[in-house]
Design a protein around this motif. Structure first.
Motif, PDB file in Angstrom:
ATOM      1  N   LYS A 157      11.407   1.616   8.504  1.00 26.68           N
ATOM      2  CA  LYS A 157      11.475   3.280   9.012  1.00 26.68           C
ATOM      3  C   LYS A 157      10.145   3.895   8.771  1.00 26.68           C
ATOM      4  O   LYS A 157       9.932   4.619   9.861  1.00 26.68           O
ATOM      5  CB  LYS A 157      12.485   4.160   7.805  1.00 26.68           C
ATOM      6  N   ILE A 158       9.302   3.793   7.918  1.00 24.99           N
ATOM      7  CA  ILE A 158       8.115   4.352   7.797  1.00 24.99           C
ATOM      8  C   ILE A 158       7.044   3.866   8.854  1.00 24.99           C
ATOM      9  O   ILE A 158       6.324   4.627   9.434  1.00 24.99           O
ATOM     10  CB  ILE A 158       7.507   4.321   6.137  1.00 24.99           C
ATOM     11  N   LEU A 159       6.918   2.480   8.646  1.00 30.23           N
ATOM     12  CA  LEU A 159       5.683   1.944   9.593  1.00 30.23           C
ATOM     13  C   LEU A 159       5.954   2.157  10.869  1.00 30.23           C
ATOM     14  O   LEU A 159       4.885   2.294  11.656  1.00 30.23           O
ATOM     15  CB  LEU A 159       5.530   0.349   9.004  1.00 30.23           C
TER      16      LEU A 159
ATOM     17  N   LEU B 101      -3.908   1.127  -4.227  1.00 32.74           N
ATOM     18  CA  LEU B 101      -4.280   1.316  -3.033  1.00 32.74           C
ATOM     19  C   LEU B 101      -4.916   0.285  -2.241  1.00 32.74           C
ATOM     20  O   LEU B 101      -4.876   0.108  -1.142  1.00 32.74           O
ATOM     21  CB  LEU B 101      -4.915   2.608  -2.718  1.00 32.74           C
ATOM     22  N   THR B 102      -5.546  -0.734  -3.262  1.00 30.33           N
ATOM     23  CA  THR B 102      -6.069  -1.982  -2.679  1.00 30.33           C
ATOM     24  C   THR B 102      -5.002  -2.910  -2.210  1.00 30.33           C
ATOM     25  O   THR B 102      -5.409  -3.887  -1.690  1.00 30.33           O
ATOM     26  CB  THR B 102      -7.242  -2.565  -3.436  1.00 30.33           C
ATOM     27  N   GLY B 103      -3.825  -2.835  -2.633  1.00 29.87           N
ATOM     28  CA  GLY B 103      -2.575  -3.657  -2.418  1.00 29.87           C
ATOM     29  C   GLY B 103      -2.690  -4.996  -3.281  1.00 29.87           C
ATOM     30  O   GLY B 103      -3.179  -5.187  -4.202  1.00 29.87           O
ATOM     31  N   ILE B 104      -2.249  -5.943  -2.586  1.00 27.51           N
ATOM     32  CA  ILE B 104      -2.028  -7.404  -3.038  1.00 27.51           C
ATOM     33  C   ILE B 104      -3.282  -7.999  -3.055  1.00 27.51           C
ATOM     34  O   ILE B 104      -4.108  -8.079  -2.138  1.00 27.51           O
ATOM     35  CB  ILE B 104      -0.962  -8.205  -2.153  1.00 27.51           C
ATOM     36  N   LYS B 105      -3.555  -8.746  -4.032  1.00 30.22           N
ATOM     37  CA  LYS B 105      -4.947  -9.363  -4.339  1.00 30.22           C
ATOM     38  C   LYS B 105      -4.726 -11.076  -3.781  1.00 30.22           C
ATOM     39  O   LYS B 105      -3.442 -11.496  -4.166  1.00 30.22           O
ATOM     40  CB  LYS B 105      -5.351  -9.716  -5.703  1.00 30.22           C
ATOM     41  N   GLU B 106      -5.523 -11.681  -3.178  1.00 27.20           N
ATOM     42  CA  GLU B 106      -5.442 -13.041  -2.921  1.00 27.20           C
ATOM     43  C   GLU B 106      -5.199 -13.748  -4.146  1.00 27.20           C
ATOM     44  O   GLU B 106      -4.902 -15.134  -3.838  1.00 27.20           O
ATOM     45  CB  GLU B 106      -6.356 -13.435  -1.763  1.00 27.20           C
TER      46      GLU B 106
ATOM     47  N   LEU C 294      18.470  -0.948   3.660  1.00 30.24           N
ATOM     48  CA  LEU C 294      17.596   0.171   3.222  1.00 30.24           C
ATOM     49  C   LEU C 294      17.649   0.565   1.872  1.00 30.24           C
ATOM     50  O   LEU C 294      16.704   1.562   1.626  1.00 30.24           O
ATOM     51  CB  LEU C 294      17.657   1.279   4.505  1.00 30.24           C
ATOM     52  N   ILE C 295      18.574  -0.258   0.989  1.00 34.75           N
ATOM     53  CA  ILE C 295      18.556   0.445  -0.255  1.00 34.75           C
ATOM     54  C   ILE C 295      17.382   0.027  -0.807  1.00 34.75           C
ATOM     55  O   ILE C 295      16.917   0.475  -2.052  1.00 34.75           O
ATOM     56  CB  ILE C 295      19.728   0.052  -1.119  1.00 34.75           C
ATOM     57  N   TYR C 296      16.490  -1.173  -0.611  1.00 32.63           N
ATOM     58  CA  TYR C 296      15.401  -1.594  -1.183  1.00 32.63           C
ATOM     59  C   TYR C 296      14.269  -0.817  -0.646  1.00 32.63           C
ATOM     60  O   TYR C 296      14.197  -0.670   0.534  1.00 32.63           O
ATOM     61  CB  TYR C 296      15.355  -3.209  -1.009  1.00 32.63           C
ATOM     62  N   GLN C 297      13.358  -0.421  -1.603  1.00 33.59           N
ATOM     63  CA  GLN C 297      12.310   0.651  -1.028  1.00 33.59           C
ATOM     64  C   GLN C 297      11.345  -0.127  -0.058  1.00 33.59           C
ATOM     65  O   GLN C 297      10.852   0.512   0.828  1.00 33.59           O
ATOM     66  CB  GLN C 297      11.452   0.652  -2.366  1.00 33.59           C
ATOM     67  N   ARG C 298      10.878  -1.276   0.113  1.00 30.84           N
ATOM     68  CA  ARG C 298      10.159  -2.122   0.442  1.00 30.84           C
ATOM     69  C   ARG C 298      10.923  -2.275   2.174  1.00 30.84           C
ATOM     70  O   ARG C 298       9.889  -2.165   2.907  1.00 30.84           O
ATOM     71  CB  ARG C 298       9.881  -3.614   0.109  1.00 30.84           C
ATOM     72  N   ASN C 299      12.250  -2.400   2.136  1.00 32.87           N
ATOM     73  CA  ASN C 299      12.810  -2.447   3.495  1.00 32.87           C
ATOM     74  C   ASN C 299      12.757  -1.193   4.083  1.00 32.87           C
ATOM     75  O   ASN C 299      12.605  -1.239   5.265  1.00 32.87           O
ATOM     76  CB  ASN C 299      14.157  -3.115   3.394  1.00 32.87           C
ATOM     77  N   PHE C 300      12.915  -0.136   3.353  1.00 33.39           N
ATOM     78  CA  PHE C 300      12.709   1.177   3.916  1.00 33.39           C
ATOM     79  C   PHE C 300      11.360   1.666   4.736  1.00 33.39           C
ATOM     80  O   PHE C 300      11.326   1.941   5.852  1.00 33.39           O
ATOM     81  CB  PHE C 300      13.219   2.242   2.901  1.00 33.39           C
TER      82      PHE C 300
ATOM     83  N   PHE D  49       0.755  -1.212   0.094  1.00 32.52           N
ATOM     84  CA  PHE D  49      -0.091   0.016  -0.121  1.00 32.52           C
ATOM     85  C   PHE D  49       0.781   1.392   0.030  1.00 32.52           C
ATOM     86  O   PHE D  49       0.463   2.283  -0.779  1.00 32.52           O
ATOM     87  CB  PHE D  49      -0.974   0.096   1.308  1.00 32.52           C
ATOM     88  N   PHE D  50       1.994   1.333   0.979  1.00 30.37           N
ATOM     89  CA  PHE D  50       2.734   2.567   1.092  1.00 30.37           C
ATOM     90  C   PHE D  50       3.635   2.628  -0.234  1.00 30.37           C
ATOM     91  O   PHE D  50       4.045   3.664  -0.762  1.00 30.37           O
ATOM     92  CB  PHE D  50       3.614   2.418   2.099  1.00 30.37           C
ATOM     93  N   LEU D  51       4.006   1.507  -0.755  1.00 30.95           N
ATOM     94  CA  LEU D  51       5.017   1.584  -2.123  1.00 30.95           C
ATOM     95  C   LEU D  51       4.213   1.911  -3.095  1.00 30.95           C
ATOM     96  O   LEU D  51       4.760   2.907  -3.737  1.00 30.95           O
ATOM     97  CB  LEU D  51       5.431   0.024  -2.267  1.00 30.95           C
TER      98      LEU D  51
END
Length: 446
Positions: free
Chosen positions: A204-206, A152-157, A194-200, A139-141
């Motif tokens: 950091k964000i969450l 914004l609805t993110g990953i689908k099942e 942290l160079i990877y966006q998802r890891n940041f 969602f944040f990515l």
């Protein structure tokens, strides 16, 4: 207190059955990296009784650590006798050559390989170990990029042939399940880079949002659920509007420009239509801003091309320019490239004129074999049937109002350096049938 292991297994099976992720008799190809998420997913498949196989990719991004992951998974396979498939990629080189991020390169490589194995070995779905926390991170990515409601609805099942049966569980539940079942797994050191966006976002964000509101994760998941419900309403409206402006013609999709502009929300509608063809939001902005401009402008995604004409946007698969030549020999009666071509030789006494555009009737004595079939190019001239002077092929296209996408798919039939026929369009007057013609060659295309 209920047995935690049994509770999670029950939730796993119930989630699959309730959402029809895997039907009776179907089998899943389970993507296993060796990390905790995928090892929990593998264990749940083993305990649930569903039929499954395993697939592992070595991306060579962490040196010996990547090779260690592969060796670990191979040992798991040998212990359990699971059908398994392994491959490796030079991911950094692929990313460099493709001009995309390493994350995007790894994603494309693995999903292409998963689908290849699924088709070759008769698996029905590909199961990945995405869980609830991945949904929040996605969602944040997507929020950090330009996106619509789908982002914004993110990953689908379930997306196509890919299922994500662990979305009911969060990272904490997965860690507890692994501990309760004494599961071995590999730690991925890149999860802390942290160079990877998802890891940041994860590190950091969450945590900042959780500090702001301890109920943040729960509230965000509720908001995403509401967005998914809104998406259903949105899709219902979109389907009705799409029918008004889009049609398919042969191997192209056509968007009627004026009907699009008459829509209540033309830009949003265009965004959703073009999203299916991998056009990002920035390119869609450019396309939308060009709707009132002159014809001929082109736009590209990684898979498709748009050509703006007077009345329509033409969407077709992107392909490299063809510079191929094909030949019709004297005794040929049929060709299959660049398309189906039938060739008939007739005596003038058996001949009846055929005025269809897909048919050319040519005086056999006026041509030299082999005949050449090639794409037209700037500078080509011919003498249109019924005219005395020569004309540029490009000018003929303008006079006949031939749209750009049709021009680029136009082939010429040539005898030596002379154009005999703009195939499907107009014969050259120099090769027409006359009262003096004795033998005729009739060429028919689709």
């Amino acid at each position: 207190m209920p047995n935690y292991k049994i509770v999670v297994l029950g939730q796993f099976i119930q989630n699959i059955e309730k959402r029809a992720l895997l039907l009776t008799g179907q089998k899943a190809l389970v993507a296993v990296s060796g990390g905790i998420d995928s090892m929990v997913l593998l264990h749940l498949f083993e305990q649930s009784g569903f039929e499954y196989g395993l697939v592992h990719c070595n991306f060579h991004l962490r040196g010996e650590e990547s090779d260690g992951d592969e060796q670990f998974v191979r040992e798991v396979v040998s212990e359990h006798g699971i059908p398994a498939f392994f491959t490796d990629f030079e991911t950094e080189e692929y990313a460099r050559l493709s001009g995309i991020s390493i994350e995007m390169a790894a994603r494309k490589l693995r999903y292409d390989y998963f689908e290849e194995i699924r088709l070759q070995h008769g698996y029905d779905v590909i199961a990945t170990a995405h869980h609830r926390d991945d949904l929040i991170e996605t969602f944040f990515l997507n929020l950090s990029r330009k996106t619509g409601i789908r982002g914004l609805t993110g990953i689908k099942e379930k997306s196509g042939n890919v299922i994500r049966p662990l979305l009911f569980a969060g990272r904490e539940e997965i860690e507890q399940y692994a501990a309760k079942n004494y599961l071995e797994y590999r730690e991925d050191s890149s999860n802390n880079e942290l160079i990877y966006q998802r890891n940041f976002i994860r590190h950091k964000i969450l945590p900042l949002f959780t500090e702001l509101n301890p109920a943040f994760r729960k509230n965000l998941l509720t908001s995403i659920s509401h967005l998914k419900e809104a998406e259903q309403v949105y899709d219902h409206f979109l389907a009705k509007e799409r029918k008004k402006v889009v049609r398919t013609e042969e191997q192209q999709v056509l968007i009627h420009i004026e009907k699009l502009k008459a829509s209540s929300f033309p830009k949003v509608l265009l965004l959703e239509i073009l999203n299916d063809f991998n056009f990002n939001a920035s390119v869609v902005d450019d396309v939308y801003n060009s709707l009132d401009n002159v014809s001929g402008k082109q736009f590209f995604s990684r898979t498709h091309r748009i050509v703006k004409d007077r009345e329509h946007l033409y969407i077709s698969e992107a392909r490299e320019d063809e510079d191929k030549l094909y030949y019709i020999e004297k005794d040929d009666i049929e060709l299959f490239e660049p398309f189906d071509i039938n060739i008939v030789k007739l005596d003038s006494s058996d001949f009846r004129i055929d005025r269809a555009k897909n048919v050319a009737c040519i005086d056999l004595a006026k041509i030299d074999f082999p005949l050449l079939i090639r794409k037209w190019k700037q500078g080509d001239y011919f003498q249109p049937l019924g005219m005395k002077g020569m004309k540029k092929v490009s000018d003929y296209f303008i006079d006949e109002k031939i749209p750009l996408h049709e021009k680029e798919n136009t082939w010429l039939l040539c005898s030596g350096k002379k154009i005999v026929w703009i195939m499907g369009q107009r014969l050259d007057d120099r090769f027409k049938i006359t009262p003096h013609t004795r033998e005729i060659i009739k060429i028919i295309i689709p």
